[in-house]
Design a protein around this motif. Structure first.
Motif, PDB file in Angstrom:
ATOM      1  N   MET A   1      38.999  45.666  43.518  1.00  0.00           N
ATOM      2  CA  MET A   1      38.392  44.387  43.892  1.00  0.00           C
ATOM      3  C   MET A   1      38.659  43.331  42.822  1.00  0.00           C
ATOM      4  O   MET A   1      38.945  42.160  43.124  1.00  0.00           O
ATOM      5  CB  MET A   1      36.878  44.543  44.086  1.00  0.00           C
ATOM      6  N   TYR A   2      38.549  43.747  41.572  1.00  0.00           N
ATOM      7  CA  TYR A   2      38.821  42.829  40.455  1.00  0.00           C
ATOM      8  C   TYR A   2      40.275  42.369  40.500  1.00  0.00           C
ATOM      9  O   TYR A   2      40.573  41.181  40.347  1.00  0.00           O
ATOM     10  CB  TYR A   2      38.528  43.541  39.128  1.00  0.00           C
ATOM     11  N   ASP A   3      41.178  43.321  40.733  1.00  0.00           N
ATOM     12  CA  ASP A   3      42.605  43.002  40.807  1.00  0.00           C
ATOM     13  C   ASP A   3      42.877  42.001  41.938  1.00  0.00           C
ATOM     14  O   ASP A   3      43.607  41.019  41.758  1.00  0.00           O
ATOM     15  CB  ASP A   3      43.415  44.281  41.023  1.00  0.00           C
ATOM     16  N   ALA A   4      42.261  42.228  43.102  1.00  0.00           N
ATOM     17  CA  ALA A   4      42.446  41.324  44.243  1.00  0.00           C
ATOM     18  C   ALA A   4      41.912  39.938  43.917  1.00  0.00           C
ATOM     19  O   ALA A   4      42.527  38.916  44.256  1.00  0.00           O
ATOM     20  CB  ALA A   4      41.740  41.888  45.476  1.00  0.00           C
ATOM     21  N   GLN A   9      42.884  34.213  42.343  1.00  0.00           N
ATOM     22  CA  GLN A   9      42.615  33.186  41.338  1.00  0.00           C
ATOM     23  C   GLN A   9      43.888  32.702  40.661  1.00  0.00           C
ATOM     24  O   GLN A   9      44.061  31.518  40.378  1.00  0.00           O
ATOM     25  CB  GLN A   9      41.651  33.764  40.286  1.00  0.00           C
ATOM     26  N   TYR A  10      44.807  33.640  40.383  1.00  0.00           N
ATOM     27  CA  TYR A  10      46.030  33.303  39.666  1.00  0.00           C
ATOM     28  C   TYR A  10      47.257  33.351  40.572  1.00  0.00           C
ATOM     29  O   TYR A  10      48.351  33.723  40.142  1.00  0.00           O
ATOM     30  CB  TYR A  10      46.232  34.272  38.494  1.00  0.00           C
ATOM     31  N   SER A  70      35.830  40.026  30.920  1.00  0.00           N
ATOM     32  CA  SER A  70      36.143  39.445  32.225  1.00  0.00           C
ATOM     33  C   SER A  70      35.862  40.438  33.356  1.00  0.00           C
ATOM     34  O   SER A  70      35.275  40.085  34.383  1.00  0.00           O
ATOM     35  CB  SER A  70      37.619  39.012  32.256  1.00  0.00           C
ATOM     36  N   LEU A  71      36.282  41.693  33.149  1.00  0.00           N
ATOM     37  CA  LEU A  71      36.101  42.737  34.172  1.00  0.00           C
ATOM     38  C   LEU A  71      34.622  42.955  34.483  1.00  0.00           C
ATOM     39  O   LEU A  71      34.208  42.971  35.648  1.00  0.00           O
ATOM     40  CB  LEU A  71      36.735  44.043  33.687  1.00  0.00           C
ATOM     41  N   PHE A  72      33.814  43.101  33.417  1.00  0.00           N
ATOM     42  CA  PHE A  72      32.398  43.420  33.647  1.00  0.00           C
ATOM     43  C   PHE A  72      31.589  42.187  34.064  1.00  0.00           C
ATOM     44  O   PHE A  72      30.569  42.319  34.739  1.00  0.00           O
ATOM     45  CB  PHE A  72      31.806  44.110  32.411  1.00  0.00           C
ATOM     46  N   ARG A  73      32.049  40.999  33.670  1.00  0.00           N
ATOM     47  CA  ARG A  73      31.408  39.789  34.184  1.00  0.00           C
ATOM     48  C   ARG A  73      31.600  39.694  35.702  1.00  0.00           C
ATOM     49  O   ARG A  73      30.676  39.376  36.442  1.00  0.00           O
ATOM     50  CB  ARG A  73      31.979  38.550  33.490  1.00  0.00           C
ATOM     51  N   PHE A  74      32.834  40.014  36.143  1.00  0.00           N
ATOM     52  CA  PHE A  74      33.124  40.019  37.584  1.00  0.00           C
ATOM     53  C   PHE A  74      32.244  41.046  38.303  1.00  0.00           C
ATOM     54  O   PHE A  74      31.638  40.755  39.332  1.00  0.00           O
ATOM     55  CB  PHE A  74      34.604  40.347  37.815  1.00  0.00           C
ATOM     56  N   ALA A  75      32.192  42.258  37.740  1.00  0.00           N
ATOM     57  CA  ALA A  75      31.410  43.335  38.376  1.00  0.00           C
ATOM     58  C   ALA A  75      29.935  42.957  38.478  1.00  0.00           C
ATOM     59  O   ALA A  75      29.273  43.237  39.497  1.00  0.00           O
ATOM     60  CB  ALA A  75      31.574  44.634  37.594  1.00  0.00           C
ATOM     61  N   PHE A  76      29.410  42.297  37.433  1.00  0.00           N
ATOM     62  CA  PHE A  76      27.994  41.892  37.425  1.00  0.00           C
ATOM     63  C   PHE A  76      27.741  40.766  38.423  1.00  0.00           C
ATOM     64  O   PHE A  76      26.787  40.813  39.215  1.00  0.00           O
ATOM     65  CB  PHE A  76      27.592  41.462  36.015  1.00  0.00           C
ATOM     66  N   GLU A  77      28.609  39.749  38.404  1.00  0.00           N
ATOM     67  CA  GLU A  77      28.420  38.598  39.296  1.00  0.00           C
ATOM     68  C   GLU A  77      28.571  38.973  40.764  1.00  0.00           C
ATOM     69  O   GLU A  77      27.962  38.354  41.634  1.00  0.00           O
ATOM     70  CB  GLU A  77      29.411  37.488  38.930  1.00  0.00           C
ATOM     71  N   GLU A  78      29.407  39.998  41.040  1.00  0.00           N
ATOM     72  CA  GLU A  78      29.605  40.446  42.422  1.00  0.00           C
ATOM     73  C   GLU A  78      28.554  41.471  42.873  1.00  0.00           C
ATOM     74  O   GLU A  78      28.577  41.929  44.007  1.00  0.00           O
ATOM     75  CB  GLU A  78      31.004  41.056  42.564  1.00  0.00           C
TER      76      GLU A  78
END
Length: 274
Positions: A1-4, A9-10, A70-78
């Motif tokens: 999910m993070y990769d997607a 985003q990029y 960045s990875l864990f911020r994404f996981a937390f926000e999602e």
């Protein structure tokens, strides 16, 4: 999910950026094990990063820390984790390195050692534009405006900017293009048949060969021309805001390091000539 998420985003960014994210993720899983994400603690992450610190430069370790955050911020926000274990991770302090540049004598030696229109054109373009090697590699002939000595380059983050080059550079680009009989749209192409766009490693190798032939003592690589370009603008009185725009720096702080160069440039010249 993070990769997607990052690929969306990029989407306009270099594939190198996306590949770097994928590699960092693979190394993280290899370092701490394929655990459930809720099992990851701050201590586990610190242990993983501390093992890397022995063999990585502070700047490289900083990249790794930023990825983990960045990875864990994404996981937390999602909503995939109830707490963010990477919140208190801090990047290592790094020394601000003075950019390495070429002195005028080195540039002259390189110029007189060129043996083909392509070498002349590439050297002049790198020297008089300060472009990143990736920007030069992606250039097409149609991006070049020979009438007003300008070009449109695609920089980091898919941001376009207009750059300029000297009349001398214009002359060598014209000679180089006139010497070609291929149909490739790239500005710089291989000398093999059929001609193909030069890769970044091939551009680097071509400069190494030229440097070896010219007996220039310092290490010659594409980014060194970028530093030289910025130093020359600074020496000629250009304000940092102008240099920032010409280099395509998003942050003023990235350009600020060149403010330290004046004194270092004098010291370098003193060391080499006294």
């Amino acid at each position: 999910m993070y990769d997607a998420d990052k690929r969306i985003q990029y989407s306009g960014f270099s594939t190198h950026t996306l590949n770097a994210y994928a590699l960092q993720l693979k190394m993280l899983i290899g370092g701490i094990g394929d655990l459930e994400i809720e099992e990851i603690t701050l201590d586990l992450l610190k242990g993983y990063l501390s093992k890397q610190s022995d063999r990585l430069k502070p700047s490289s370790l900083g990249h790794r820390v930023r990825f983990v955050r960045s990875l864990f911020r994404f996981a937390f926000e999602e909503g995939h984790i109830s707490r963010n274990p990477a919140l208190k991770l801090r990047e290592p302090k790094t020394d601000k390195r003075i950019p390495k540049f070429l002195i005028e004598e080195d540039v002259i030696h390189l110029k007189i050692s060129c043996e083909s229109p392509r070498e002349y054109a590439m050297l002049e373009f790198l020297y008089s534009t300060g472009c990143r090697v990736g920007e030069v590699q992606k250039l097409d002939i149609e991006d070049i405006n020979l009438e007003n000595c300008s070009a449109i380059v695609n920089g980091k983050g898919a941001k376009q900017r207009e750059i300029y080059y000297t009349t001398e550079c214009k002359i060598w680009i014209k000679r180089y293009l006139e010497s070609r009989d291929d149909s490739c749209k790239a500005l710089f192409v291989t000398e093999t048949q059929p001609a193909r766009r030069m890769s970044i490693p091939t551009i680097r190798y071509s400069l190494k060969k030229l440097a070896s032939r010219s007996n220039v003592a310092v290490n010659v690589y594409p980014h060194r021309f970028r530093h030289t370009y910025a130093c020359q603008l600074l020496d000629n009185g250009a304000p940092l805001e102008f240099i920032q725009g010409m280099l395509g720096h998003e942050k003023a702080s990235t350009t600020q390091i060149y403010a330290q160069v004046r004194g270092e440039r004098r010291r370098e010249l003193y060391r080499r000539y006294f």
